[in-house]
Motif scaffolding. Structure first.
Motif, PDB file in Angstrom:
ATOM      1  N   ALA A 154       4.638 -28.105  43.764  1.00 54.67           N
ATOM      2  CA  ALA A 154       4.981 -26.893  44.509  1.00 54.67           C
ATOM      3  C   ALA A 154       3.907 -25.838  44.280  1.00 54.67           C
ATOM      4  O   ALA A 154       3.486 -25.630  43.137  1.00 54.67           O
ATOM      5  CB  ALA A 154       6.336 -26.367  44.047  1.00 54.67           C
ATOM      6  N   THR A 155       3.462 -25.221  45.347  1.00 54.76           N
ATOM      7  CA  THR A 155       2.476 -24.138  45.210  1.00 54.76           C
ATOM      8  C   THR A 155       2.526 -23.222  46.410  1.00 54.76           C
ATOM      9  O   THR A 155       2.877 -23.647  47.517  1.00 54.76           O
ATOM     10  CB  THR A 155       1.042 -24.701  45.035  1.00 54.76           C
ATOM     11  OG1 THR A 155       0.150 -23.629  44.740  1.00 54.76           O
ATOM     12  CG2 THR A 155       0.556 -25.452  46.272  1.00 54.76           C
ATOM     13  N   GLU A 156       2.178 -21.967  46.175  1.00 63.06           N
ATOM     14  CA  GLU A 156       1.983 -21.006  47.259  1.00 63.06           C
ATOM     15  C   GLU A 156       0.489 -20.849  47.512  1.00 63.06           C
ATOM     16  O   GLU A 156       0.096 -20.333  48.539  1.00 63.06           O
ATOM     17  CB  GLU A 156       2.640 -19.669  46.885  1.00 63.06           C
ATOM     18  CG  GLU A 156       2.626 -18.590  47.941  1.00 63.06           C
ATOM     19  CD  GLU A 156       1.291 -17.854  48.040  1.00 63.06           C
ATOM     20  OE1 GLU A 156       0.522 -17.864  47.065  1.00 63.06           O
ATOM     21  OE2 GLU A 156       1.019 -17.274  49.099  1.00 63.06           O
ATOM     22  N   SER A 157      -0.347 -21.306  46.555  1.00 59.52           N
ATOM     23  CA  SER A 157      -1.794 -21.116  46.700  1.00 59.52           C
ATOM     24  C   SER A 157      -2.484 -22.454  46.983  1.00 59.52           C
ATOM     25  O   SER A 157      -3.398 -22.857  46.281  1.00 59.52           O
ATOM     26  CB  SER A 157      -2.379 -20.438  45.458  1.00 59.52           C
ATOM     27  OG  SER A 157      -1.505 -20.439  44.338  1.00 59.52           O
TER      28      SER A 157
ATOM     29  N   SER B 252       9.955 -15.236  48.257  1.00 62.67           N
ATOM     30  CA  SER B 252       9.953 -14.283  49.370  1.00 62.67           C
ATOM     31  C   SER B 252       9.989 -15.009  50.700  1.00 62.67           C
ATOM     32  O   SER B 252       9.524 -16.131  50.840  1.00 62.67           O
ATOM     33  CB  SER B 252       8.700 -13.409  49.297  1.00 62.67           C
ATOM     34  OG  SER B 252       8.783 -12.554  48.199  1.00 62.67           O
ATOM     35  N   GLY B 253      10.543 -14.293  51.654  1.00 64.54           N
ATOM     36  CA  GLY B 253      10.501 -14.829  53.007  1.00 64.54           C
ATOM     37  C   GLY B 253      11.804 -15.128  53.713  1.00 64.54           C
ATOM     38  O   GLY B 253      11.842 -15.068  54.922  1.00 64.54           O
ATOM     39  N   CYS B 254      12.944 -15.486  53.062  1.00 64.18           N
ATOM     40  CA  CYS B 254      13.138 -15.671  51.628  1.00 64.18           C
ATOM     41  C   CYS B 254      14.184 -16.756  51.379  1.00 64.18           C
ATOM     42  O   CYS B 254      15.035 -17.002  52.227  1.00 64.18           O
ATOM     43  CB  CYS B 254      13.616 -14.367  50.950  1.00 64.18           C
ATOM     44  SG  CYS B 254      15.312 -13.877  51.345  1.00 64.18           S
ATOM     45  N   VAL B 255      14.093 -17.408  50.224  1.00 66.26           N
ATOM     46  CA  VAL B 255      15.110 -18.363  49.759  1.00 66.26           C
ATOM     47  C   VAL B 255      15.405 -18.054  48.291  1.00 66.26           C
ATOM     48  O   VAL B 255      14.480 -17.781  47.516  1.00 66.26           O
ATOM     49  CB  VAL B 255      14.628 -19.830  49.877  1.00 66.26           C
ATOM     50  CG1 VAL B 255      15.689 -20.796  49.334  1.00 66.26           C
ATOM     51  CG2 VAL B 255      14.301 -20.197  51.324  1.00 66.26           C
TER      52      VAL B 255
ATOM     53  N   GLN C 232       7.449 -22.841  49.627  1.00 66.56           N
ATOM     54  CA  GLN C 232       8.318 -21.740  50.059  1.00 66.56           C
ATOM     55  C   GLN C 232       8.139 -20.627  49.037  1.00 66.56           C
ATOM     56  O   GLN C 232       8.991 -20.410  48.180  1.00 66.56           O
ATOM     57  CB  GLN C 232       9.774 -22.185  50.215  1.00 66.56           C
ATOM     58  CG  GLN C 232      10.786 -21.106  50.670  1.00 66.56           C
ATOM     59  CD  GLN C 232      10.220 -19.838  51.297  1.00 66.56           C
ATOM     60  OE1 GLN C 232       9.559 -19.872  52.324  1.00 66.56           O
ATOM     61  NE2 GLN C 232      10.461 -18.703  50.653  1.00 66.56           N
ATOM     62  N   ALA C 233       6.953 -19.993  49.133  1.00 63.86           N
ATOM     63  CA  ALA C 233       6.593 -18.904  48.209  1.00 63.86           C
ATOM     64  C   ALA C 233       6.939 -19.315  46.765  1.00 63.86           C
ATOM     65  O   ALA C 233       6.657 -20.436  46.370  1.00 63.86           O
ATOM     66  CB  ALA C 233       7.253 -17.600  48.633  1.00 63.86           C
ATOM     67  N   CYS C 234       7.570 -18.424  46.005  1.00 65.95           N
ATOM     68  CA  CYS C 234       7.805 -18.703  44.583  1.00 65.95           C
ATOM     69  C   CYS C 234       8.974 -19.652  44.355  1.00 65.95           C
ATOM     70  O   CYS C 234       9.252 -20.025  43.214  1.00 65.95           O
ATOM     71  CB  CYS C 234       8.061 -17.401  43.835  1.00 65.95           C
ATOM     72  SG  CYS C 234       6.797 -16.179  44.153  1.00 65.95           S
TER      73      CYS C 234
END
Ligand code: CAA
Length: 400
Positions: free
Chosen positions: A80-83, A311-314, A112-114
């Motif tokens: 899992a990553t946002e970057s 964020s975005g968010c879940v 999914q963001a963080c």
């Protein structure tokens, strides 16, 4: 029904080669350092060197797990990553060559963001429930980056957490009840053409609180534990003060008086690593878990809460029971070492690293050797990242 418990059998983390002290950043911003230390609950943040990225951190976090448990029955890698570093190829695949993972495996990247690593953990549980002989490697790895000079700048950081998820786990039995919440909002996002996130800071804090309350309600509606049953709460920590805000909010929303001692006892242990590493997006909650497990309190047999927000968010609220004898499995000394071995840098060096962009012309570019860890990003050539493994004889592996 699954007769065997499923959960976290091993957990290991890695962070960067460099660290920026928040006193240095406060001077640059012209603010009192207490704003960062007490207002945000941050002392410092990890900064990636020129030859580090989410893959080198992920490999460094996962290597001790592979060393201890081998690769038998490891059929799935969920990263899992946002970057993310590639729009097509999963970053987890680089670990195949760096760590010698089996070819009989499925490997995917989740975003999914963080929140992404929490989805990975839930998917891992489902896979193992179907086939308890399987082991799943879940990795959360991120470099949090905002624009220089903004209010969000002190909430950067970087780290990777690797977790081996199995049946009959030795550290944390995850409980099947979980509460979820999702809403289409724009509190924090990063379009593909940007390296730094865009954020509406104040509204993101409110969105986080609303989302975790929603996830908590769903958790209770589905028969989850009472709030008072949990010994500790591990929250996603964009900055550690957020864990305190979140816990006060949750207590308040359920009619409890959030007195400072109760809040401190519930969250302070989980903030130990994030205070000095900073935000690591997907990894942040699980650094919180590692810190709580490494903390002074004996958590044997105790239920702890995990509260995830992206964020975005879940958001997701779920719990686990710490397994008797868990301390024998922990990597407390190595975790402390990952933090203390970082090299402090001054603002100019940090700024140069922040502004540097990897070349995109397709030619061969050798990167400066700054790090001393087991894996480094050695070069970029023909649009491929070329990683180096520091073994007895250093070899340069070109990744297809
Ligand atoms: N001494 C002690 N405290 C001080 C102080 C001083 N000298 N000066 C100010 N403070 C306090 C303020 O009173 C404030 O405290 P409270 O929050 O308790 O009111 C705190 O320091 C922060 O100060 P500001 O309210 O002035 O806020 P800011 O303008 O510095 O911005 C921020 C803070 C909005 C969090 C900003 O850092 C930001 O945008 N960060 C990125 C977004 C983020 O982290 N959002 C979190 C939720 S979203 C999420 O969780 C996903 C994710 O990972 C991004």
């Amino acid at each position: 029904m699954n007769a065997r418990p499923v959960g976290i059998h091993d957990i290991s983390f890695a962070t960067t080669h460099y660290v920026l002290d928040h006193v240095v950043l406060a001077q640059q911003h012209g603010v009192d350092a207490d704003k960062f230390h007490f207002g945000l609950g941050q002392d410092a943040m990890s900064i990636a060197a020129a030859d580090e990225d989410i893959v080198t951190m992920a490999a460094a976090a996962a290597a001790p797990i592979i060393e201890r448990h081998g690769v038998e029955h490891l059929r799935t890698v969920l990263l899992a990553t946002e970057s993310g570093i590639d729009q097509a190829k999963s970053a987890g695949l680089y670990l195949h060559s760096l760590l010698g993972l089996p070819t009989a495996a499925r490997v995917v990247e989740l975003k999914q963001a963080c929140y992404g690593a929490t989805a990975a953990l839930q998917f891992a549980m489902a896979l193992i429930t179907v086939d308890p002989s399987q082991r799943v490697l879940v990795i959360a790895t991120d470099i949090a980056k905002y624009e220089l000079g903004t209010a969000a700048e002190p909430t950067q950081g970087a780290a990777a957490v690797a977790m081996l998820v199995t049946a009959d786990p030795a550290i944390l039995r995850l409980e099947p009840v979980s509460g979820v919440y999702a809403k289409d909002i724009m509190d924090f996002w990063r379009p593909n053409y940007r390296t730094a996130a865009v954020v509406d800071g104040k509204s993101s804090v409110l969105a986080y609180l609303e989302a975790i309350e929603g996830a908590w309600q769903d958790y209770r509606d589905r028969g989850g534990r009472k709030l008072t049953e949990f010994t500790q709460f591990c929250y996603h920590q964009p900055f550690t003060k957020m864990a305190y805000k979140a816990h006060r909010h949750l207590l308040d929303s359920q009619g409890f008086t959030p007195d400072p001692q109760t809040v401190e006892a519930a969250v302070s242990d989980s903030t130990g690593y994030n205070r000095t590493i900073g935000n690591s997006y997907t990894a942040s909650l699980y650094l919180g878990l590692a810190a709580a497990l490494d903390g002074h309190a004996d958590l044997s047999g105790r239920p702890i809460a995990l509260v995830s927000y992206g964020s975005g968010c879940v958001a997701e609220f779920f719990g686990g029971t710490v397994v008797d004898g868990y301390r024998d499995q922990l990597r407390t000394a190595a975790n402390g070492n990952a933090i203390t071995r970082r090299k402090p840098i001054d603002y100019d060096r940090y700024r140069a690293l922040h502004e540097a962009e990897l070349p995109s012309d397709g030619r061969r570019h050798v990167l400066p050797e700054e790090t001393s860890g087991p894996f480094r990003l050695a070069a970029i050539s023909e649009h491929k990242r070329i990683y180096e493994t520091r073994t007895e004889h250093i070899e340069l592996t070109e990744i297809n």
